[in-house]
Design a protein around this motif. Structure first.
Motif, short mmCIF file in Angstrom:
data_model
loop_
_atom_site.label_atom_id
_atom_site.label_comp_id
_atom_site.label_asym_id
_atom_site.label_seq_id
_atom_site.Cartn_x
_atom_site.Cartn_y
_atom_site.Cartn_z
N GLN A 180 66.09 88.48 50.96
CA GLN A 180 65.44 88.27 48.91
C GLN A 180 66.08 87.80 48.68
OE1 GLN A 180 64.72 89.36 46.33
NE2 GLN A 180 65.75 91.29 46.79
N ALA A 184 56.64 86.52 44.59
CA ALA A 184 57.79 87.15 44.03
C ALA A 184 57.57 88.44 44.57
CB ALA A 184 57.65 87.36 42.80
N ASN A 231 61.01 89.32 46.36
CA ASN A 231 61.89 90.20 44.98
C ASN A 231 62.05 90.93 44.98
OD1 ASN A 231 61.12 86.91 45.09
ND2 ASN A 231 63.24 87.05 45.51
N LEU A 285 67.77 84.36 48.49
CA LEU A 285 67.05 83.47 48.31
C LEU A 285 66.20 83.23 46.59
CD1 LEU A 285 63.73 83.84 50.91
CD2 LEU A 285 65.14 82.11 50.93
N GLU A 286 66.77 84.79 46.42
CA GLU A 286 67.04 84.85 44.66
C GLU A 286 65.26 84.59 44.05
OE1 GLU A 286 69.81 82.10 42.41
OE2 GLU A 286 71.09 83.32 43.22
N GLU A 287 64.74 83.53 43.87
CA GLU A 287 62.87 83.67 43.71
C GLU A 287 62.91 82.87 44.23
OE1 GLU A 287 60.50 82.69 39.67
OE2 GLU A 287 62.20 81.93 39.55
N VAL A 288 61.25 84.12 45.15
CA VAL A 288 60.49 83.15 46.42
C VAL A 288 59.44 83.04 45.40
CG1 VAL A 288 58.57 83.79 48.08
CG2 VAL A 288 61.68 84.90 47.95
N VAL A 289 58.90 82.04 45.82
CA VAL A 289 57.83 81.16 45.05
C VAL A 289 56.80 80.69 45.88
CG1 VAL A 289 58.99 80.14 43.04
CG2 VAL A 289 58.83 78.43 45.14
N LYS A 343 65.81 77.71 45.68
CA LYS A 343 66.97 76.85 46.16
C LYS A 343 66.56 75.71 47.88
CE LYS A 343 70.31 79.74 46.15
NZ LYS A 343 71.04 80.76 46.46
N LEU A 398 59.86 81.10 54.27
CA LEU A 398 59.80 81.19 52.52
C LEU A 398 61.06 80.25 51.97
CD1 LEU A 398 60.73 84.93 52.69
CD2 LEU A 398 58.48 84.65 52.61
N GLU A 399 60.08 79.65 50.30
CA GLU A 399 60.03 79.04 50.05
C GLU A 399 61.21 79.66 49.17
OE1 GLU A 399 58.83 74.17 47.60
OE2 GLU A 399 57.77 75.19 49.90
N SER A 400 62.13 79.38 48.11
CA SER A 400 62.36 79.91 46.64
C SER A 400 62.81 78.42 46.05
CB SER A 400 63.75 80.18 47.16
OG SER A 400 64.70 79.89 47.29
#
Length: 131
Positions: A35, A91, A94, A38-42, A66, A62-64
């Motif tokens: 997580q 989120a 995260n 990935l930083e911010e999971v959207v 990035k 999972l889509e972030s």
């Protein structure tokens, strides 16, 4: 060196999935390391209840901001629950990857010991060591 939360009571895969045994079911999620990368999971794409997952095969993503990252099943079995809260609040992965950010519950077709799952100490050795 970054310090990642790796609870000792969980199993881990080299694909950054954690597994918690609860009775005859397994709860699955992504690790703190995953997580954080990935930083911010959207967006979260997870299987529906009743779907079959196969060990080492993709079962969701999972889509972030990035990237999109595939999720690989640690076991073969049937999905008994999917975390619907992730639909509106991805989120949570995260914020609480080992708690409210769980992804799915699976009833495995074989005992957990028959799968390639490892303990926190082994998993920690896979992670990058930055100084």
């Amino acid at each position: 060196m970054p310090h990642y939360n790796l609870p000792e009571d969980l199993f881990y895969t080299s694909e950054h999935i954690w597994v918690r045994q609860e009775g005859d079911e397994l709860v699955l999620g992504v690790t703190d390391f995953a997580q954080s990368q990935l930083e911010e999971v959207v967006y979260v794409d997870i299987p529906s209840v009743g779907a079959q997952v196969k060990a080492q095969k993709e079962f969701g993503s999972l889509e972030s901001m990035k990237t999109v990252s595939a999720l690989y099943a640690p076991v073969t079995g049937i999905v008994t629950a999917a975390n619907g809260a992730l639909e509106n609040s991805p989120a949570l992965i995260n914020q609480d990857c080992y708690g409210k950010g769980w992804i799915a519950r699976v009833r495995p077709e074989s005992p957990v010991q028959s799968y390639a799952l490892s303990h926190a100490e082994w998993y920690a050795q896979l992670l990058p060591q930055n100084s």
